[in-house]
Design a protein around this motif. Sequence first.
Motif, mmCIF file in Angstrom:
data_model
loop_
_atom_site.group_PDB
_atom_site.id
_atom_site.type_symbol
_atom_site.label_atom_id
_atom_site.label_comp_id
_atom_site.label_asym_id
_atom_site.label_seq_id
_atom_site.Cartn_x
_atom_site.Cartn_y
_atom_site.Cartn_z
ATOM 1 N N ILE A 168 8.966 6.555 -5.793
ATOM 2 C CA ILE A 168 7.521 6.322 -5.831
ATOM 3 C C ILE A 168 7.203 5.003 -6.523
ATOM 4 O O ILE A 168 6.307 4.260 -6.107
ATOM 5 C CB ILE A 168 6.810 7.493 -6.531
ATOM 6 C CG1 ILE A 168 6.940 8.758 -5.685
ATOM 7 C CG2 ILE A 168 5.331 7.172 -6.770
ATOM 8 C CD1 ILE A 168 6.375 9.995 -6.333
ATOM 9 N N ALA A 169 7.960 4.681 -7.592
ATOM 10 C CA ALA A 169 7.761 3.400 -8.287
ATOM 11 C C ALA A 169 8.083 2.229 -7.362
ATOM 12 O O ALA A 169 7.370 1.208 -7.365
ATOM 13 C CB ALA A 169 8.634 3.334 -9.534
ATOM 14 N N MET A 170 9.130 2.361 -6.561
ATOM 15 C CA MET A 170 9.497 1.287 -5.631
ATOM 16 C C MET A 170 8.460 1.154 -4.515
ATOM 17 O O MET A 170 8.173 0.041 -4.047
ATOM 18 C CB MET A 170 10.877 1.562 -5.041
ATOM 19 C CG MET A 170 12.015 1.479 -6.062
ATOM 20 S SD MET A 170 12.240 -0.173 -6.775
ATOM 21 C CE MET A 170 13.215 -0.959 -5.488
ATOM 22 N N MET A 171 7.886 2.272 -4.086
ATOM 23 C CA MET A 171 6.816 2.206 -3.088
ATOM 24 C C MET A 171 5.572 1.537 -3.679
ATOM 25 O O MET A 171 4.883 0.775 -2.989
ATOM 26 C CB MET A 171 6.484 3.616 -2.592
ATOM 27 C CG MET A 171 7.580 4.271 -1.763
ATOM 28 S SD MET A 171 8.043 3.298 -0.301
ATOM 29 C CE MET A 171 6.482 3.214 0.576
ATOM 30 N N ALA A 172 5.284 1.832 -4.951
ATOM 31 C CA ALA A 172 4.164 1.164 -5.619
ATOM 32 C C ALA A 172 4.432 -0.335 -5.706
ATOM 33 O O ALA A 172 3.516 -1.154 -5.528
ATOM 34 C CB ALA A 172 3.965 1.751 -7.019
ATOM 35 N N GLN A 173 5.684 -0.702 -5.987
ATOM 36 C CA GLN A 173 6.079 -2.110 -6.024
ATOM 37 C C GLN A 173 5.847 -2.750 -4.656
ATOM 38 O O GLN A 173 5.343 -3.872 -4.552
ATOM 39 C CB GLN A 173 7.559 -2.210 -6.408
ATOM 40 C CG GLN A 173 8.083 -3.615 -6.564
ATOM 41 C CD GLN A 173 7.855 -4.181 -7.953
ATOM 42 O OE1 GLN A 173 7.474 -3.452 -8.861
ATOM 43 N NE2 GLN A 173 8.098 -5.457 -8.134
#
Length: 222
Positions: A168-173
């Motif tokens: 999810i953090a990488m998708m936010a990135q």
Amino acid sequence: MRAEKSESTSVFQHIESALYVINQLCIGFVTIWVSWTCLRQDLSGIRLHAWLVTFGFVFLMAEGMMCFYDGSWLTVRYSRKYKTTFHVVLQVLGGGMGVAGCLIQLIRDDWSVSVTLHARLGFAAFILCLISLLSGLAAVLARSIGRVVSPLINKTFHVVLSFAAFVIAMMAQFYGYTQTGIFSGQGQDFVILMQVVTMVAMVLTSIGAIKSLYQKIGSLAS
């Protein structure tokens, strides 16, 4: 048959090592470029947020997840004990920086979450990362709490949480490149390149976590 199996294993190991190198290049590219973009200007506000979450989630957390990866030539020679130590240190530092970066942005926005997909995903990663850090602490203390919760169940729960928080953090990135305005002056083609490299890093980093999760689920099932 043994020779064929050994040769097949060797080829697979070479593929894993090659993917590991590619992943390190992708992680390094994203981390260095975002750091340079943010640090060359006033490191405050949205740029401080972007640098903290990138260095924390994309770099440190990814490296922490890959400590147990078979193709990791950085940790392959170390024992399980040392790999666990590296993993804990990197995850705590990475998760701490990521959480700090999210908190800074929440404070700037008066504790309200923006309607953008980037903000919503970032907030979800923030919550999951906090829970993951707590579950990781429980996993480290698994022997002490073994009478209350099965160590295998706790570690499986921790892997699931950490994996979800990272993805999810990488998708936010991914969405942050277009929805924060930091990279608007870099050109559309470069922004697309950053998004592609970020997704490649996410997929390659996830291989080890998926293998670990598969093994733990198999152990629970048996």
